[in-house]
Motif scaffolding. Sequence first.
Motif, PDB file in Angstrom:
ATOM      1  N   SER A  23       2.636 -20.240   3.817  1.00  0.00           N
ATOM      2  CA  SER A  23       2.978 -18.825   3.931  1.00  0.00           C
ATOM      3  C   SER A  23       3.085 -18.466   5.405  1.00  0.00           C
ATOM      4  O   SER A  23       2.606 -19.197   6.275  1.00  0.00           O
ATOM      5  CB  SER A  23       1.912 -17.960   3.248  1.00  0.00           C
ATOM      6  N   ASP A  24       3.727 -17.350   5.658  1.00  0.00           N
ATOM      7  CA  ASP A  24       3.962 -16.917   7.036  1.00  0.00           C
ATOM      8  C   ASP A  24       2.628 -16.628   7.730  1.00  0.00           C
ATOM      9  O   ASP A  24       1.772 -15.914   7.192  1.00  0.00           O
ATOM     10  CB  ASP A  24       4.824 -15.649   7.027  1.00  0.00           C
ATOM     11  N   LEU A  25       2.459 -17.184   8.929  1.00  0.00           N
ATOM     12  CA  LEU A  25       1.199 -17.049   9.679  1.00  0.00           C
ATOM     13  C   LEU A  25       1.342 -16.121  10.884  1.00  0.00           C
ATOM     14  O   LEU A  25       0.569 -16.212  11.833  1.00  0.00           O
ATOM     15  CB  LEU A  25       0.715 -18.424  10.162  1.00  0.00           C
ATOM     16  N   ARG A  26       2.303 -15.224  10.856  1.00  0.00           N
ATOM     17  CA  ARG A  26       2.523 -14.360  12.026  1.00  0.00           C
ATOM     18  C   ARG A  26       1.283 -13.533  12.388  1.00  0.00           C
ATOM     19  O   ARG A  26       1.096 -13.150  13.534  1.00  0.00           O
ATOM     20  CB  ARG A  26       3.706 -13.419  11.784  1.00  0.00           C
ATOM     21  N   HIS A  27       0.436 -13.254  11.401  1.00  0.00           N
ATOM     22  CA  HIS A  27      -0.753 -12.451  11.685  1.00  0.00           C
ATOM     23  C   HIS A  27      -1.743 -13.196  12.582  1.00  0.00           C
ATOM     24  O   HIS A  27      -2.686 -12.602  13.106  1.00  0.00           O
ATOM     25  CB  HIS A  27      -1.450 -12.039  10.383  1.00  0.00           C
ATOM     26  N   LEU A  28      -1.543 -14.510  12.755  1.00  0.00           N
ATOM     27  CA  LEU A  28      -2.444 -15.296  13.601  1.00  0.00           C
ATOM     28  C   LEU A  28      -1.889 -15.509  15.008  1.00  0.00           C
ATOM     29  O   LEU A  28      -2.510 -16.187  15.820  1.00  0.00           O
ATOM     30  CB  LEU A  28      -2.716 -16.660  12.958  1.00  0.00           C
ATOM     31  N   ILE A  29      -0.734 -14.932  15.290  1.00  0.00           N
ATOM     32  CA  ILE A  29      -0.143 -15.080  16.615  1.00  0.00           C
ATOM     33  C   ILE A  29      -0.882 -14.183  17.602  1.00  0.00           C
ATOM     34  O   ILE A  29      -1.206 -13.037  17.303  1.00  0.00           O
ATOM     35  CB  ILE A  29       1.354 -14.718  16.584  1.00  0.00           C
ATOM     36  N   GLY A  30      -1.141 -14.703  18.771  1.00  0.00           N
ATOM     37  CA  GLY A  30      -1.793 -13.904  19.797  1.00  0.00           C
ATOM     38  C   GLY A  30      -2.469 -14.770  20.824  1.00  0.00           C
ATOM     39  O   GLY A  30      -2.536 -15.998  20.680  1.00  0.00           O
ATOM     40  N   PRO A  31      -2.999 -14.149  21.882  1.00  0.00           N
ATOM     41  CA  PRO A  31      -3.652 -14.913  22.947  1.00  0.00           C
ATOM     42  C   PRO A  31      -4.830 -15.707  22.420  1.00  0.00           C
ATOM     43  O   PRO A  31      -5.462 -15.342  21.420  1.00  0.00           O
ATOM     44  CB  PRO A  31      -4.117 -13.825  23.923  1.00  0.00           C
ATOM     45  N   MET A  32      -5.128 -16.786  23.088  1.00  0.00           N
ATOM     46  CA  MET A  32      -6.239 -17.664  22.712  1.00  0.00           C
ATOM     47  C   MET A  32      -7.550 -16.911  22.818  1.00  0.00           C
ATOM     48  O   MET A  32      -7.888 -16.403  23.869  1.00  0.00           O
ATOM     49  CB  MET A  32      -6.277 -18.884  23.629  1.00  0.00           C
ATOM     50  N   ARG A  61      -7.478 -22.599  17.178  1.00  0.00           N
ATOM     51  CA  ARG A  61      -7.959 -21.226  17.289  1.00  0.00           C
ATOM     52  C   ARG A  61      -8.037 -20.591  15.913  1.00  0.00           C
ATOM     53  O   ARG A  61      -7.096 -20.641  15.137  1.00  0.00           O
ATOM     54  CB  ARG A  61      -7.001 -20.386  18.165  1.00  0.00           C
ATOM     55  N   ASP A  62      -9.157 -19.938  15.638  1.00  0.00           N
ATOM     56  CA  ASP A  62      -9.365 -19.363  14.306  1.00  0.00           C
ATOM     57  C   ASP A  62      -9.083 -17.877  14.335  1.00  0.00           C
ATOM     58  O   ASP A  62      -9.912 -17.084  14.710  1.00  0.00           O
ATOM     59  CB  ASP A  62     -10.810 -19.604  13.849  1.00  0.00           C
ATOM     60  N   GLY A  63      -7.889 -17.531  13.903  1.00  0.00           N
ATOM     61  CA  GLY A  63      -7.563 -16.115  13.807  1.00  0.00           C
ATOM     62  C   GLY A  63      -7.481 -15.692  12.359  1.00  0.00           C
ATOM     63  O   GLY A  63      -6.937 -14.669  12.029  1.00  0.00           O
ATOM     64  N   SER A  64      -7.974 -16.527  11.458  1.00  0.00           N
ATOM     65  CA  SER A  64      -7.831 -16.261  10.036  1.00  0.00           C
ATOM     66  C   SER A  64      -8.596 -15.019   9.630  1.00  0.00           C
ATOM     67  O   SER A  64      -9.713 -14.801  10.041  1.00  0.00           O
ATOM     68  CB  SER A  64      -8.347 -17.455   9.233  1.00  0.00           C
ATOM     69  N   PRO A  65      -7.991 -14.149   8.809  1.00  0.00           N
ATOM     70  CA  PRO A  65      -8.708 -12.975   8.329  1.00  0.00           C
ATOM     71  C   PRO A  65      -9.681 -13.282   7.209  1.00  0.00           C
ATOM     72  O   PRO A  65     -10.408 -12.420   6.768  1.00  0.00           O
ATOM     73  CB  PRO A  65      -7.562 -12.079   7.822  1.00  0.00           C
ATOM     74  N   LYS A  81       9.884 -16.307  11.318  1.00  0.00           N
ATOM     75  CA  LYS A  81       8.786 -16.735  10.447  1.00  0.00           C
ATOM     76  C   LYS A  81       7.998 -17.848  11.130  1.00  0.00           C
ATOM     77  O   LYS A  81       8.561 -18.654  11.882  1.00  0.00           O
ATOM     78  CB  LYS A  81       9.333 -17.229   9.105  1.00  0.00           C
ATOM     79  N   TYR A  82       6.691 -17.881  10.890  1.00  0.00           N
ATOM     80  CA  TYR A  82       5.835 -18.904  11.495  1.00  0.00           C
ATOM     81  C   TYR A  82       5.170 -19.720  10.393  1.00  0.00           C
ATOM     82  O   TYR A  82       4.333 -19.220   9.644  1.00  0.00           O
ATOM     83  CB  TYR A  82       4.795 -18.241  12.400  1.00  0.00           C
ATOM     84  N   LEU A  83       5.571 -21.001  10.272  1.00  0.00           N
ATOM     85  CA  LEU A  83       4.989 -21.934   9.307  1.00  0.00           C
ATOM     86  C   LEU A  83       4.520 -23.164  10.080  1.00  0.00           C
ATOM     87  O   LEU A  83       5.316 -23.828  10.743  1.00  0.00           O
ATOM     88  CB  LEU A  83       6.032 -22.349   8.256  1.00  0.00           C
ATOM     89  N   ASN A  84       3.247 -23.490   9.979  1.00  0.00           N
ATOM     90  CA  ASN A  84       2.669 -24.562  10.802  1.00  0.00           C
ATOM     91  C   ASN A  84       2.340 -25.778   9.929  1.00  0.00           C
ATOM     92  O   ASN A  84       1.509 -25.690   9.019  1.00  0.00           O
ATOM     93  CB  ASN A  84       1.401 -24.061  11.495  1.00  0.00           C
ATOM     94  N   PRO A  85       2.956 -26.926  10.200  1.00  0.00           N
ATOM     95  CA  PRO A  85       2.686 -28.119   9.382  1.00  0.00           C
ATOM     96  C   PRO A  85       1.292 -28.698   9.598  1.00  0.00           C
ATOM     97  O   PRO A  85       0.847 -29.531   8.805  1.00  0.00           O
ATOM     98  CB  PRO A  85       3.763 -29.110   9.854  1.00  0.00           C
ATOM     99  N   HIS A  86       0.599 -28.290  10.666  1.00  0.00           N
ATOM    100  CA  HIS A  86      -0.744 -28.804  10.953  1.00  0.00           C
ATOM    101  C   HIS A  86      -1.843 -27.839  10.500  1.00  0.00           C
ATOM    102  O   HIS A  86      -3.004 -28.045  10.817  1.00  0.00           O
ATOM    103  CB  HIS A  86      -0.888 -29.072  12.459  1.00  0.00           C
TER     104      HIS A  86
END
Length: 847
Positions: free
Chosen positions: A204-213, A7-11, A190-195
């Motif tokens: 870096s922390d990816l909490r801004h990408l958390i949310g429904p699909m 899912r692409d939630g990137s700003p 904190k949310y750090l994703n190895p993939h």
Amino acid sequence: MQQKRSRDGSPFADNEIQRKRVRSVSDGTKPMEWEASQPKDQIATDAQIEHVPPKNVCYGALTDVKAEVTYIEISDGLIQPWTSFHSFDLQRQEGAYLLSKPDSTTFGLIDFRTALCLRRLQGFDGVFFRAVISSISFGKIPRKPTKKKIRIDITINIVGPEDTIHRVGDALDNAHAYLQHPVFLESGTKYLNPHYLYDDDIMSDLRHLIGPMPADERLQRMSQVVENVLESLGEAHLPVSHTIDVESIGNCHLIGTKLKLHQIEGIRFILCREDSSLSHTIDSGFLQLVETSLVSRRLGACRGGIIADAMGLGKTLTMLTAIACSRQAAGENLGPTLVVLPSRQILDVWDSEIHRRFQSGTMKSYHFHGDSRVKKKDALLGYDVVLTTYHTLAADSRRGRVLQDVNWLRVVLDEAHWIRNQSTQLFKAAQSLRAETRWCLTGTPIQNSLHDLRSLLKFLRFTPLCDKGLFEKHIIDPLRTDSETSLVNLQYLLRIICLRRSSSLLELPPLQMKTIPIALCAEEQAKYESILADCQNEFDKLVCMDQRSKACVLFATMMKLRRLCNHGTVPLIANFSRSPAVSPGRDVPISDGCQLCTTNGSDTQAMLNELEGCPECGRLLNIDIIPNLGVVSEYNPVVSANLRPPASDFGMLSPPTSEQFFPAGTQYVAEPGYSSKLSAVVSNIKESSCSGSKSLAFTKWRSTLELLGEMFSNVGIKFLRIDGGTNAINRSSIVKRFQEDASISVLIMTIDSCAVGLTLTNADKVHMIEPQWNPAIEEQAIARAYRMGQTKTVTVIRYITEKTVEQNIVALQARKSRLAKFSLSDTADGDLGGALEDMKFVLNPDF
């Protein structure tokens, strides 16, 4: 293995950050396998997993997970009313993973394939799992013991020490399982994703990408393409139907007004579509291109179309002038035109345009509205234009049927998106009218679904493509493909039947936007938390009730909190009576409201009775019966004596800066007895009025107008007021006075009744006192000042109370803006489940 894109939630734009392709745990080719069920009386031997400690991080989530559940008992306080997601521990038992409540009792089993992936992480010190269940799935779980087991969708967050992140990623890679963004994560983790492929490989922390699909990429692309098609309809692609001089004839009927070039082009488009020979030729040619057999299935010519110009381009004047031109071209009055409008206030605006803009005798108009309306159709035949409202039309279609019995020359639907739902009485009443030509005026011909367009085509009698099956086959289905010709049918259809021009034609000065964050004072914060606690207590009583009951509790709580943000702790005492928001027997079809504004809940009704429009669906709530509140006098706001604190100096507050967003933590000292927010509003308006600016202030609440009026009086600011109870004569008088009297600094208005139909271009400041549930109504309100004729830079100032429902409403709007704007499905409006989830999001104090 089945593949899907993460899912692409990137700003970041232009794919600055690329992501790995990820695959679901299930390959989708075999039925899901399940571990053997555990005996009910068996107690888990593993210790219950503790909550996430601060030193741990979340690595991401496994999605596409299934759980087989039995039942779960709910105790008071276990579920918070605003919870959209519920998280539970997982207990491992003989290779299986079980869903566990806080008391360690289990109630569900994770699917076998996911369990295999989780086993890969055995032996990793400190790594544990949290199951996340959406409130929708959670609501499907039985609350009492039953033999029946159901399967629900869940996700599983994987959490552990930060120094283990790459080992976890590699282990899941080997299992062909790839971590997605969590739909929910406890605050502070904190949310750090190895993939995830980070920019420059720096985690870096990816909490801004958390949310429904969000919607899949193809749907998002399709939605953007459809929007681009709409924005490309800037020119009429039709031949001129005759040689009459539209500009000369149109202008000779007008007083003190000269038609703009885009309005002249609009009139030509209307006359062309109303020419039966031309419209038949054009439409038949289009159908021939789509499929030859469609031509023979036509049931007659579609005379009419859609005018979808942006706000502020003068659609009303364009249509009225076209009516005058067509009558002169015919040499006689061929019959009356029926214009259907959203409210009595807009009806008055059209009537004012006729009498103010046109020479005397050009058009004779009649108001078909209220109890005194005519009972016989013959009484309407002598008029050129008959004005009515959607709700009056719907009421007349059920009894009387005066409008239904007239053979209209044309029917014009203003804000035609009101009929987009074909199941409502509004659509059925409009559809059954008899007319030679039909027009839809709307800035949003497609609001949520492409089937909104089909509703307009059905009203327009654009056969046979208004048929659902044919519309799906020739318009919708091609869009589901990625071929180069997928848009051709939709493009050609809109080009021949729809005219849409953007506000860029107006060449307006730049529009400036500012946001001022407001902090609650200690007393306001305590009251805010008290309202949330009351909501929790009420929700506990309704935990096993239906969605409507829960929605009523959440709605009432949300409105109380929104009102608190405006009014603070000021006690409001109503000094006028008003009928219920939805009263049986009036001209408002209850079936056409949403699930919220048609409820019988007393608390919900109390909230609605203080509003002029439903915050969920936007339907006006019987504002015709609100008494006139003395709005002409700038020194006589109607307000209870209990609301009047001592007058005092107002020079203590800081004026707005030139920054686009004011720094968080900006402090405004509240005037004694008044709220922090309204003190800031008054301060800013007082400051700008000293430099000669004139301001508009919009709010949802009539009681906010009363408080503002009292505060303006205290500091000597002259103001005027318009709300839903202002009759047409007073409304015009107030607008004229505001435009001409330089000493009047501000016009305060309720947004539901004043966001459309007014031209206030002498104002250069627009104050949005609170964020609206539907951001489109804010745009309409801004367009009162930022429209044709505006020569000054307009500044919009939004007031947002921090760490409250207001901040969450803005966040919800931003989140929805990233989703696909249009869908391909034919779904009716008023989905209570979606509204319930939105309200939970807004009420969540931990967001």
